[in-house]
Design an enzyme around this catalytic site. Structure first.
Site, PDB file in Angstrom:
ATOM      1  N   ARG A 141       0.872  -1.122  -0.063  1.00 45.44           N
ATOM      2  CA  ARG A 141       0.077   0.124   0.038  1.00 45.44           C
ATOM      3  C   ARG A 141       1.020   1.195  -0.043  1.00 45.44           C
ATOM      4  O   ARG A 141       1.863   1.481   0.762  1.00 45.44           O
ATOM      5  CB  ARG A 141      -0.954  -0.067   1.124  1.00 45.44           C
ATOM      6  CG  ARG A 141      -1.968  -1.163   1.182  1.00 45.44           C
ATOM      7  CD  ARG A 141      -2.984  -0.831   2.431  1.00 45.44           C
ATOM      8  NE  ARG A 141      -3.902  -1.981   2.453  1.00 45.44           N
ATOM      9  CZ  ARG A 141      -5.094  -1.719   3.244  1.00 45.44           C
ATOM     10  NH1 ARG A 141      -5.233  -0.625   4.074  1.00 45.44           N
ATOM     11  NH2 ARG A 141      -5.845  -2.569   3.122  1.00 45.44           N
TER      12      ARG A 141
ATOM     13  N   ASP B  75       1.034   5.616   0.177  1.00 40.89           N
ATOM     14  CA  ASP B  75       0.616   6.715   0.854  1.00 40.89           C
ATOM     15  C   ASP B  75       0.306   7.769  -0.401  1.00 40.89           C
ATOM     16  O   ASP B  75       0.537   7.661  -1.408  1.00 40.89           O
ATOM     17  CB  ASP B  75       1.262   7.410   1.691  1.00 40.89           C
ATOM     18  CG  ASP B  75       1.594   6.519   2.956  1.00 40.89           C
ATOM     19  OD1 ASP B  75       0.757   5.593   3.199  1.00 40.89           O
ATOM     20  OD2 ASP B  75       2.646   6.765   3.759  1.00 40.89           O
TER      21      ASP B  75
ATOM     22  N   TYR C 269      11.931   0.081  -3.501  1.00 37.83           N
ATOM     23  CA  TYR C 269      11.737   1.863  -3.650  1.00 37.83           C
ATOM     24  C   TYR C 269      12.846   2.511  -4.083  1.00 37.83           C
ATOM     25  O   TYR C 269      13.946   2.318  -3.906  1.00 37.83           O
ATOM     26  CB  TYR C 269      10.962   2.285  -2.511  1.00 37.83           C
ATOM     27  CG  TYR C 269       9.598   1.995  -2.078  1.00 37.83           C
ATOM     28  CD1 TYR C 269       8.594   2.670  -2.459  1.00 37.83           C
ATOM     29  CD2 TYR C 269       9.435   0.723  -1.353  1.00 37.83           C
ATOM     30  CE1 TYR C 269       7.171   2.375  -2.021  1.00 37.83           C
ATOM     31  CE2 TYR C 269       8.065   0.407  -0.980  1.00 37.83           C
ATOM     32  CZ  TYR C 269       7.029   1.082  -1.224  1.00 37.83           C
ATOM     33  OH  TYR C 269       5.799   0.744  -1.023  1.00 37.83           O
TER      34      TYR C 269
ATOM     35  N   ARG D  96      10.653   6.863   3.871  1.00 36.23           N
ATOM     36  CA  ARG D  96      10.275   8.294   4.069  1.00 36.23           C
ATOM     37  C   ARG D  96      11.283   8.517   5.099  1.00 36.23           C
ATOM     38  O   ARG D  96      11.812  10.017   5.229  1.00 36.23           O
ATOM     39  CB  ARG D  96       9.108   9.049   3.732  1.00 36.23           C
ATOM     40  CG  ARG D  96       8.615   8.881   2.408  1.00 36.23           C
ATOM     41  CD  ARG D  96       7.225   9.003   2.177  1.00 36.23           C
ATOM     42  NE  ARG D  96       6.593  10.292   2.808  1.00 36.23           N
ATOM     43  CZ  ARG D  96       5.318  10.616   2.947  1.00 36.23           C
ATOM     44  NH1 ARG D  96       4.323   9.614   3.155  1.00 36.23           N
ATOM     45  NH2 ARG D  96       5.176  11.659   3.599  1.00 36.23           N
TER      46      ARG D  96
END
Length: 287
Positions: free
Chosen positions: A61, A63, A124, A212
């Site tokens: 999932r 954001d 990522y 992040r």
């Protein structure tokens, strides 16, 4: 926990990408907010002329504002629906979906496949520039501007201290009942031609805000505000540090999801559902 497909249904794998700018994240939300899951489920219902919504399960999932180039999901469709639409589904989805979300492949999944629980890693990329003039306007939706010169070597030295299996509670937004133990398999920075710095971050899974937060900590090392050993010390402390900033989402892209060989999918599916714990005696290393 069983994950067998119900009799009369076929599990279908979807490979997709999206620009996260105008989405409120992946997961459906109340109140009519636009989400990736909601868009694709609505499109599937329309192009298959179904009266019900077939729910998607996703590998990771994302954001609000986060992009994806290599996202994976699955959906269980009735056998008759799949038989009727399988050869035309991809083209019909392309005609129905908005231009900021694309499904690139639709195929019957092998036995034991679960887009979320069968995955063995997610990769990522986070992109940032320290160009004093700012971000290339053509890249502004995918690259963060950091208004300080960044030392890539220092950031990579800090990153090495975070690799391996740890409790990443210091870098995650805690969720009730969920573990924050993860195995960080790869974390490295590279300065690309044109001045963009790209972080490659790969782990078996990620907890909320983990990438992040890690990027935010390493940017503080790269611009000289914190020493190289600081991110490792934060990790070892095991609690959120107010100095660790969660950087903005638009620099983050889910690039790829890895799966084992088909014969190992079911075993991985079962293994991933087990709640993990670290060996007695520590959090798994520090600095």
């Amino acid at each position: 926990m069983s994950d067998e497909v119900e009799p009369g249904f076929v599990r279908v794998r979807l490979d997709l990408s999206y620009d996260g700018k105008d989405f409120h994240g992946w997961a459906k939300q109340p109140g009519g907010r636009r989400t990736v899951q909601g868009e694709i489920e609505d499109a599937l219902r329309t192009v298959t002329r179904s009266t019900r919504t077939y729910e998607l399960t996703v590998a990771g999932r994302t954001d609000a504002g986060v992009h994806a180039r290599g996202q994976v999901a699955h959906v269980d469709l009735p056998e008759d629906v799949w038989a009727e639409h399988r050869d035309k589904l991809l083209r019909r989805l392309a005609g129905r979906l908005a231009h900021d979300v694309r499904v690139w492949r639709v195929e019957e999944a092998p036995p034991g496949f679960n887009a979320r629980f069968s995955a063995i890693w997610r990769r990522y990329a986070y992109r940032v520039t320290d160009n004093p003039g700012g971000v290339d306007p053509l890249l502004r939706g995918h690259v963060l501007w950091h208004d300080w010169p960044l030392d890539v070597d220092a950031m990579n030295a800090a990153a090495e201290r975070l690799l391996g299996e740890h409790d990443f509670a210091a870098y995650c937004k805690k969720r009730d009942g969920a573990t924050t133990i993860r195995t960080l398999q790869e974390l490295r920075w590279e300065r690309l031609p044109g001045g963009v710095l790209e972080a490659t971050v790969r782990a078996d899974a990620f907890c909320h805000n983990m990438v992040r937060s890690l990027v935010g900590a390493m940017l503080f090392v790269g611009d000289g505000h914190r020493p190289v050993d600081w991110p490792g010390k934060v990790l070892a402390a095991g609690v959120r540090d107010s100095a660790v900033h969660v950087v903005r989402p638009h620099g983050l892209t889910l690039e790829e999801v890895g799966y084992p060989a088909d014969e190992l999918l079911a075993a991985r599916n079962r293994e991933a559902r087990n709640k993990r714990s670290l060996p007695v005696g520590g959090r798994g290393g520090c600095c």
